[in-house]
Motif scaffolding. Sequence first.
Motif, mmCIF file in Angstrom:
data_model
loop_
_atom_site.group_PDB
_atom_site.id
_atom_site.type_symbol
_atom_site.label_atom_id
_atom_site.label_comp_id
_atom_site.label_asym_id
_atom_site.label_seq_id
_atom_site.Cartn_x
_atom_site.Cartn_y
_atom_site.Cartn_z
ATOM 1 N N UNK A 146 3.350 122.842 3.043
ATOM 2 C CA UNK A 146 3.969 124.109 3.443
ATOM 3 C C UNK A 146 5.436 123.896 3.799
ATOM 4 N N UNK A 147 6.181 124.989 3.876
ATOM 5 C CA UNK A 147 7.610 124.946 4.214
ATOM 6 C C UNK A 147 8.369 124.011 3.271
ATOM 7 N N UNK A 148 8.019 124.069 1.999
ATOM 8 C CA UNK A 148 8.659 123.205 1.005
ATOM 9 C C UNK A 148 10.043 123.741 0.654
ATOM 10 N N UNK A 149 10.760 122.952 -0.157
ATOM 11 C CA UNK A 149 12.142 123.274 -0.469
ATOM 12 C C UNK A 149 12.311 124.125 -1.718
ATOM 13 N N UNK A 150 13.567 124.309 -2.077
ATOM 14 C CA UNK A 150 13.905 125.100 -3.260
ATOM 15 C C UNK A 150 13.749 124.242 -4.515
ATOM 16 N N UNK A 151 13.749 124.900 -5.646
ATOM 17 C CA UNK A 151 13.579 124.213 -6.936
ATOM 18 C C UNK A 151 14.738 123.249 -7.158
ATOM 19 N N UNK A 152 14.438 122.064 -7.672
ATOM 20 C CA UNK A 152 15.458 121.047 -7.920
ATOM 21 C C UNK A 152 15.105 120.242 -9.157
ATOM 22 N N UNK A 153 16.128 119.618 -9.769
ATOM 23 C CA UNK A 153 15.887 118.704 -10.886
ATOM 24 C C UNK A 153 16.161 117.264 -10.482
ATOM 25 N N UNK A 154 16.289 117.000 -9.182
ATOM 26 C CA UNK A 154 16.508 115.641 -8.696
ATOM 27 C C UNK A 154 15.255 114.799 -8.898
ATOM 28 N N UNK A 155 15.400 113.485 -9.038
ATOM 29 C CA UNK A 155 14.247 112.619 -9.355
ATOM 30 C C UNK A 155 13.123 112.677 -8.328
ATOM 31 N N UNK A 156 13.459 112.970 -7.072
ATOM 32 C CA UNK A 156 12.418 112.986 -6.041
ATOM 33 C C UNK A 156 11.847 114.388 -5.791
ATOM 34 N N UNK A 157 12.167 115.332 -6.653
ATOM 35 C CA UNK A 157 11.572 116.654 -6.535
ATOM 36 C C UNK A 157 10.060 116.576 -6.698
ATOM 37 N N UNK A 158 9.331 117.404 -5.980
ATOM 38 C CA UNK A 158 7.867 117.367 -6.004
ATOM 39 C C UNK A 158 7.300 118.738 -6.353
ATOM 40 N N UNK A 159 6.190 118.722 -7.055
ATOM 41 C CA UNK A 159 5.474 119.957 -7.378
ATOM 42 C C UNK A 159 4.450 120.185 -6.280
ATOM 43 N N UNK A 160 4.725 121.152 -5.404
ATOM 44 C CA UNK A 160 3.819 121.432 -4.290
ATOM 45 C C UNK A 160 2.709 122.377 -4.741
ATOM 46 N N UNK A 161 1.506 122.216 -4.185
ATOM 47 C CA UNK A 161 0.359 123.022 -4.628
ATOM 48 C C UNK A 161 0.609 124.530 -4.586
ATOM 49 N N UNK A 162 1.305 125.012 -3.566
ATOM 50 C CA UNK A 162 1.537 126.443 -3.468
ATOM 51 C C UNK A 162 2.931 126.868 -3.888
ATOM 52 N N UNK A 163 3.665 125.964 -4.509
ATOM 53 C CA UNK A 163 5.061 126.258 -4.845
ATOM 54 C C UNK A 163 5.332 126.491 -6.311
ATOM 55 N N UNK A 164 4.298 126.730 -7.094
ATOM 56 C CA UNK A 164 4.510 126.960 -8.512
ATOM 57 C C UNK A 164 4.624 125.672 -9.307
ATOM 58 N N UNK A 165 4.939 125.776 -10.607
ATOM 59 C CA UNK A 165 4.912 124.600 -11.478
ATOM 60 C C UNK A 165 6.182 123.749 -11.442
#
Length: 263
Positions: A146-165
């Motif tokens: 929860x309280x995840x961040x905005x969409x990013x293309x950085x290498x450490x970006x993560x796909x959160x379960x409730x944050x879309x693809x």
Amino acid sequence: MNFPEIDPVLFSLGPLQVRWYGLMYVLGFAACYFLVKKQIKETNNTALARHFENLNFVLILSVVLGGRLGYVLFYNLPYYLRNPLEIVATWHGGMSFHGAVIALILAGWIFCRVTHLNFWKTADIYVVTIPIGLGLGRIGNFINGELYGRVTDLPWGMVFPGGGPLPRHPSQLYEAFLEGIVLFVLLWTLRNKPLSANSHRWAHGFLLALFLGGYGFFRFCIEFFREPDPQVGYLLGSLTMGQILSSAMIAGGFLIWWYRKGR
């Protein structure tokens, strides 16, 4: 990067569930308890020692009540006006640190007035321990996804379960590092340092001011990477509610610093 799917429930005992997020709160309170007690012994603060347990109870209660009411007022008031019984349903989530801070300061000030404790000295002792709870709480947010961040293309970006693809900033970890580790090291290191060569130590209240300003600054910056709450969105142009409240914290820290300067 793939989001590490950690079960938010640490273990279950029948209908009772022990969650990582709740455990982080317990660990945070415990860390504050022992570190405040350590400082009381270091400074031989017998006045605070007499009221230590009662003050802890008041402050823990104020964190829970202030955090919940802050979320209700700042982040979703129309919903709770329509569903007032949901205000007490804390298990459904929804806590505001800014609300908790307001309640902490107010409850602490009232308690110190009633018991004749020095509010500024007491606040400095407690405030240097708060970042530990903040850091642990953000780790709990991360585990919950929860309280995840905005969409990013950085290498450490993560796909959160409730944050879309799309991958997003793990902003909870940014906050755990800056608001937790960095702020704690800064405050804990400075707690016994002199303000200048001509003074013996910081004036009482300066650490409270530094905490408010430091947290407000870190939170304001991280909000640029954090997804705004969907029911609030952006306010005052591109600013979020978190940034507006953090700006108020920075201003409050500056005012306390100015008021206590030279005392």
